[in-house]
Design an enzyme around this catalytic site. Structure first.
Site, mmCIF file in Angstrom:
data_model
loop_
_atom_site.group_PDB
_atom_site.id
_atom_site.type_symbol
_atom_site.label_atom_id
_atom_site.label_comp_id
_atom_site.label_asym_id
_atom_site.label_seq_id
_atom_site.Cartn_x
_atom_site.Cartn_y
_atom_site.Cartn_z
ATOM 1 N N ASP A 114 6.264 -6.491 -4.616
ATOM 2 C CA ASP A 114 6.456 -7.943 -4.527
ATOM 3 C C ASP A 114 7.611 -8.374 -5.416
ATOM 4 O O ASP A 114 7.917 -7.708 -6.406
ATOM 5 C CB ASP A 114 5.231 -8.700 -5.077
ATOM 6 C CG ASP A 114 3.969 -8.396 -4.333
ATOM 7 O OD1 ASP A 114 4.046 -7.936 -3.193
ATOM 8 O OD2 ASP A 114 2.896 -8.623 -4.945
HETATM 9 N N1 URA Z 1 0.052 -4.668 -4.965
HETATM 10 C C1 URA Z 1 0.515 -5.909 -5.105
HETATM 11 O O1 URA Z 1 -0.241 -6.858 -5.109
HETATM 12 N N2 URA Z 1 1.846 -6.090 -5.252
HETATM 13 C C2 URA Z 1 2.717 -5.079 -5.286
HETATM 14 O O2 URA Z 1 3.913 -5.306 -5.448
HETATM 15 C C3 URA Z 1 2.217 -3.788 -5.128
HETATM 16 C C4 URA Z 1 0.886 -3.594 -4.980
#
Ligand code: URA
Length: 247
Positions: A114
């Site tokens: 993310d």
């Molecule tokens: N889980 C999440 O919530 N975000 C990420 O970037 C990776 C795994």
């Protein structure tokens, strides 16, 4: 010349590596700016064996050739950049040399982190390798350091390990996730799949909220302490064997 790699015309190879159009590469070659094993190659139609050692043997405008196709790297993804080729705002690709954005085959992120997640992100131009790493069947473990808004209540490890946790809006339970408690508000979790916002949604499912998320391991490959946010490192076969043990 070393043999073993696919044979490609020089103009095609360099154009695919983002050095310019085929015509521009032909002009560069005619101008004596392409040198292989110490000798100028003026004829851009000459076929070259594309071997991993080519960057050490070829110079373009006096500089070592970029890594040829078969490029895999790890990036310490900083907060605030997006794993996408086209979304608005700063993209992870802006942290790499400009020319690498014009490569064909293109460099792609191996899964996504993310925008507000930091840590170890792999990128590769090898589609087969990418799919082998992200396939849940490969069971590649990804470790995340999680910081939470509220203290853990105590049953999270068992809920995550159960293999029965359903995330909101989904009908297939998560594969078991390991959790190691570090403090009342921090833990490691180890996933073998990568659903959308998985870690954040797992903690939302147990009434908590993730305030910081950082990935520090993929398989047995760890993010090195000396790789600062925004920096990257090209991976070799030994590193890849840590990510995906040989079959
Ligand atoms: N889980 C999440 O919530 N975000 C990420 O970037 C990776 C795994």
């Amino acid at each position: 010349m070393s043999k073993g790699g696919p044979m490609l015309r020089l103009d095609r190879l360099l154009a695919n590596m983002g050095y310019g159009s085929r015509r521009e590469v032909q002009q560069m070659a005619r101008a004596g700016l392409v040198v292989l094993d110490g000798e100028i190659i003026e004829d851009a139609e000459q076929r070259i064996a594309v071997t991993p050692d080519l960057s050490g043997r070829m110079r373009i405008k006096g500089k070592p050739l970029d890594p040829p196709p078969g490029l895999t790297l790890m990036l310490h993804k900083p907060l605030g950049v997006t794993c996408s080729h086209k979304e608005a705002g700063p993209l992870v690709y802006s942290l790499l040399p400009d020319r690498w954005r014009r490569r064909d085959p293109a460099l792609s992120t191996v899964g996504r982190l993310d925008k507000e997640t930091s840590g170890l992100l792999l990128l590769t131009d090898d589609g087969g390798l990418l799919h082998r790493i992200i396939s849940p069947r490969a069971h590649v473990q990804k470790r995340y350091h999680v910081t939470l808004d509220r203290p853990l209540r105590g049953d999270e490890g068992a809920v995550f390990a159960s293999g029965t946790l359903l995330l909101e809006g989904e009908d297939k339970p998560l594969l078991p996730v390991q959790m190691e408690v570090l403090s009342s508000t921090s833990a490691y979790v180890i996933l073998t799949e990568g659903r959308y916002h998985q870690v954040r949604r797992m903690f939302a499912a147990v009434g908590n909220h993730v305030t910081a998320l950082h990935r520090d391991r993929v398989g047995d490959l760890a993010l090195p302490d000396d790789l600062a946010p925004g920096q990257y490192r090209i991976l070799g076969d030994a590193d890849l064997a840590l990510v995906l043990p040989p079959r």
